[in-house]
Design a protein around this motif. Structure first.
Motif, PDB file in Angstrom:
ATOM      1  N   ALA A  39     -97.646 -12.271  69.006  1.00 35.94           N
ATOM      2  CA  ALA A  39     -97.581 -12.110  67.566  1.00 35.94           C
ATOM      3  C   ALA A  39     -97.539 -10.657  67.225  1.00 35.94           C
ATOM      4  N   ALA A  40     -96.773 -10.320  66.202  1.00 35.02           N
ATOM      5  CA  ALA A  40     -96.714  -8.930  65.750  1.00 35.02           C
ATOM      6  C   ALA A  40     -97.704  -8.756  64.633  1.00 35.02           C
ATOM      7  N   VAL A  41     -98.596  -7.797  64.792  1.00 36.06           N
ATOM      8  CA  VAL A  41     -99.610  -7.536  63.780  1.00 36.06           C
ATOM      9  C   VAL A  41     -99.296  -6.215  63.121  1.00 36.06           C
ATOM     10  N   ALA A  42     -99.012  -6.234  61.807  1.00 36.45           N
ATOM     11  CA  ALA A  42     -98.761  -4.992  61.076  1.00 36.45           C
ATOM     12  C   ALA A  42     -99.611  -5.043  59.847  1.00 36.45           C
ATOM     13  N   PHE A  43    -100.719  -4.322  59.842  1.00 33.02           N
ATOM     14  CA  PHE A  43    -101.698  -4.471  58.774  1.00 33.02           C
ATOM     15  C   PHE A  43    -101.792  -3.196  57.985  1.00 33.02           C
ATOM     16  N   SER A  44    -101.542  -3.256  56.683  1.00 31.25           N
ATOM     17  CA  SER A  44    -101.499  -2.058  55.846  1.00 31.25           C
ATOM     18  C   SER A  44    -102.852  -1.814  55.242  1.00 31.25           C
ATOM     19  N   VAL A  45    -103.650  -1.017  55.930  1.00 33.80           N
ATOM     20  CA  VAL A  45    -104.993  -0.729  55.469  1.00 33.80           C
ATOM     21  C   VAL A  45    -105.311   0.721  55.682  1.00 33.80           C
ATOM     22  N   HIS A  55    -107.125 -16.662  63.897  1.00 29.24           N
ATOM     23  CA  HIS A  55    -106.379 -15.648  64.653  1.00 29.24           C
ATOM     24  C   HIS A  55    -104.913 -16.046  64.834  1.00 29.24           C
ATOM     25  N   LYS A  56    -104.671 -17.322  65.043  1.00 28.16           N
ATOM     26  CA  LYS A  56    -103.290 -17.780  65.207  1.00 28.16           C
ATOM     27  C   LYS A  56    -102.471 -17.455  63.955  1.00 28.16           C
ATOM     28  N   ARG A  57    -103.028 -17.728  62.792  1.00 32.62           N
ATOM     29  CA  ARG A  57    -102.309 -17.459  61.539  1.00 32.62           C
ATOM     30  C   ARG A  57    -102.187 -15.948  61.298  1.00 32.62           C
ATOM     31  N   HIS A  58    -103.272 -15.240  61.579  1.00 31.96           N
ATOM     32  CA  HIS A  58    -103.276 -13.794  61.352  1.00 31.96           C
ATOM     33  C   HIS A  58    -102.223 -13.101  62.206  1.00 31.96           C
ATOM     34  N   ASP A  59    -102.104 -13.503  63.475  1.00 33.13           N
ATOM     35  CA  ASP A  59    -101.130 -12.877  64.367  1.00 33.13           C
ATOM     36  C   ASP A  59     -99.702 -13.193  63.965  1.00 33.13           C
ATOM     37  N   ALA A  60     -99.533 -14.275  63.191  1.00 33.76           N
ATOM     38  CA  ALA A  60     -98.218 -14.615  62.648  1.00 33.76           C
ATOM     39  C   ALA A  60     -98.010 -13.997  61.266  1.00 33.76           C
ATOM     40  N   GLN A  61     -98.914 -13.069  60.877  1.00 31.12           N
ATOM     41  CA  GLN A  61     -98.880 -12.411  59.576  1.00 31.12           C
ATOM     42  C   GLN A  61     -98.964 -13.418  58.440  1.00 31.12           C
ATOM     43  N   LYS A  62     -99.873 -14.364  58.627  1.00 30.78           N
ATOM     44  CA  LYS A  62    -100.203 -15.349  57.603  1.00 30.78           C
ATOM     45  C   LYS A  62    -101.718 -15.335  57.435  1.00 30.78           C
ATOM     46  N   THR A 105    -111.493   3.450  61.480  1.00 30.77           N
ATOM     47  CA  THR A 105    -111.054   4.649  62.175  1.00 30.77           C
ATOM     48  C   THR A 105    -109.733   4.941  61.514  1.00 30.77           C
ATOM     49  N   LEU A 106    -109.765   5.771  60.558  1.00 23.00           N
ATOM     50  CA  LEU A 106    -108.617   5.935  59.699  1.00 23.00           C
ATOM     51  C   LEU A 106    -107.383   6.372  60.442  1.00 23.00           C
ATOM     52  N   PRO A 107    -107.446   7.255  61.434  1.00 18.87           N
ATOM     53  CA  PRO A 107    -106.223   7.646  62.128  1.00 18.87           C
ATOM     54  C   PRO A 107    -105.598   6.496  62.869  1.00 18.87           C
ATOM     55  N   ALA A 108    -104.285   6.445  62.887  1.00 20.30           N
ATOM     56  CA  ALA A 108    -103.543   5.433  63.624  1.00 20.30           C
ATOM     57  C   ALA A 108    -102.205   6.001  63.976  1.00 20.30           C
ATOM     58  N   SER A 109    -101.619   5.517  65.047  1.00 25.33           N
ATOM     59  CA  SER A 109    -100.325   6.042  65.441  1.00 25.33           C
ATOM     60  C   SER A 109     -99.185   5.264  64.823  1.00 25.33           C
ATOM     61  N   SER A 110     -99.394   3.970  64.575  1.00 29.24           N
ATOM     62  CA  SER A 110     -98.341   3.167  63.984  1.00 29.24           C
ATOM     63  C   SER A 110     -98.927   1.862  63.553  1.00 29.24           C
ATOM     64  N   THR A 111     -98.394   1.261  62.505  1.00 27.97           N
ATOM     65  CA  THR A 111     -98.820  -0.070  62.117  1.00 27.97           C
ATOM     66  C   THR A 111     -97.819  -1.116  62.562  1.00 27.97           C
ATOM     67  N   GLU A 112     -96.895  -0.774  63.434  1.00 25.11           N
ATOM     68  CA  GLU A 112     -95.871  -1.714  63.827  1.00 25.11           C
ATOM     69  C   GLU A 112     -95.890  -2.014  65.323  1.00 25.11           C
ATOM     70  N   ASN A 113     -97.008  -1.735  65.996  1.00 25.28           N
ATOM     71  CA  ASN A 113     -97.105  -2.081  67.404  1.00 25.28           C
ATOM     72  C   ASN A 113     -97.215  -3.584  67.557  1.00 25.28           C
ATOM     73  N   THR A 114     -96.958  -4.059  68.736  1.00 23.08           N
ATOM     74  CA  THR A 114     -96.954  -5.497  68.997  1.00 23.08           C
ATOM     75  C   THR A 114     -98.279  -5.924  69.571  1.00 23.08           C
ATOM     76  N   ALA A 115     -98.849  -6.987  69.000  1.00 23.42           N
ATOM     77  CA  ALA A 115    -100.089  -7.542  69.527  1.00 23.42           C
ATOM     78  C   ALA A 115     -99.746  -8.728  70.395  1.00 23.42           C
ATOM     79  N   THR A 116    -100.196  -8.710  71.634  1.00 26.26           N
ATOM     80  CA  THR A 116     -99.935  -9.816  72.545  1.00 26.26           C
ATOM     81  C   THR A 116    -101.269 -10.391  72.962  1.00 26.26           C
ATOM     82  N   ASN A 117    -101.554 -11.615  72.521  1.00 21.88           N
ATOM     83  CA  ASN A 117    -102.796 -12.249  72.921  1.00 21.88           C
ATOM     84  C   ASN A 117    -102.549 -13.686  73.299  1.00 21.88           C
TER      85      ASN A 117
END
Length: 273
Positions: free
Chosen positions: A3-9, A56-63, A13-25
């Motif tokens: 699932a791709a997790v892209a969370f706009s927050v 988690h299943k729904r969250h990883d599907a961006q739902k 830990t405020l620093p982040a390198s990207s919000t478009e990395n792929t989450a594989t679980n």
């Protein structure tokens, strides 16, 4: 499950390198096919870990509750008053970041998961704790989901993170903590406490660099002074090769300016008391 997790927050830990990395679980098992796919349906009579797996299943599907912004979806997984806090936070404008500052299920902004596991719920009377463990970029973490039984259904009352804070605590802090006015820098240095968007950090000069610790994070970042340009005075950290987090100050008092996160989001900065 990939699932791709892209969370706009904003930043826990405020620093982040990207919000478009792929989450594989890979959860240990898929939830039953009879579970409803959305809306206000309940997971009747299920064990507490079933609800957490489905979340988690729904969250990883961006739902799910942190993507859909639907009260019925939030109430399906969360008990009051946490559901009220999430709902209030979800009423923010689309261009405004969440109070959490990181993905609320994984406590991170860059996500690449391995060895994902939902534990069996530890049940005592009408309460339960379900632990979710995973490796994120090689670091093993465990997030605890506190739950309560309401009739035949389990609901989440809070989420506890490895840093010692909780989801409810973050919402309460964001709701009650007043903005700290800027104060003049007694030393004219990049040091002390700063407000950065909805969170804060502490800066300590170390030799020829500056150590930044975020109030809701763990560990620290090292920033180096990279000089002045048309925007102001810049202090830069490189969390990943070619990706930069940048503090930019208007003048040499270092009292106010902006923070540009590596994913491009920009937050106001002011010196705090």
């Amino acid at each position: 499950m990939i699932a791709a997790v892209a969370f706009s927050v904003a930043c826990t830990t405020l620093p982040a390198s990207s919000t478009e990395n792929t989450a594989t679980n890979t959860p240990p098992s898929e939830p039953p096919n009879s579970l409803p796919e959305g809306g206000g349906g309940e997971i009747q009579g299920a064990e507490p870990q079933t609800l957490i797996t489905e979340l988690h299943k729904r969250h990883d599907a961006q739902k799910g509750p942190f993507f859909e912004r639907k009260r019925a979806t939030i109430d399906r997984f969360f008990a009051k008053p946490l559901a009220d806090m999430i709902w209030k936070d979800e009423q923010r404008p689309n261009d405004q970041v969440s109070a959490m500052g990181a993905d609320p299920l994984y406590d991170a902004q860059d996500i690449q998961l391995k060895n994902f596991k939902v534990s069996d719920g530890e049940v005592v009377a009408n309460k339960a704790t379900v632990n979710v463990s995973f490796e994120n970029f090689g670091k093993t973490q465990t997030v605890n989901f506190e739950m309560i039984r309401q009739g035949a259904d389990w609901k989440i009352t809070d989420i506890k993170y490895p840093g010692g804070y909780t989801l409810a605590g973050v919402y309460l802090e964001n709701a009650t903590e007043p903005e700290k006015p800027a104060e003049p820098s007694p030393s004219g240095e990049f040091e002390g406490s700063y407000r950065v968007g909805p969170t804060s950090c502490t800066v300590t000069p170390i030799k020829m660099a500056f150590e930044v610790r975020w109030v809701k994070g763990s560990g620290s970042e090292i920033y180096n002074f990279e000089g002045r340009d048309e925007k102001g005075y810049n202090f830069v950290a490189e969390p990943e090769p070619g990706k930069y987090n940048v503090f930019t100050f208007k003048d040499e008092n270092y009292d106010s300016g902006s923070f540009t996160r590596a994913d491009g989001k920009i937050f106001p900065v002011s010196r705090g008391k």
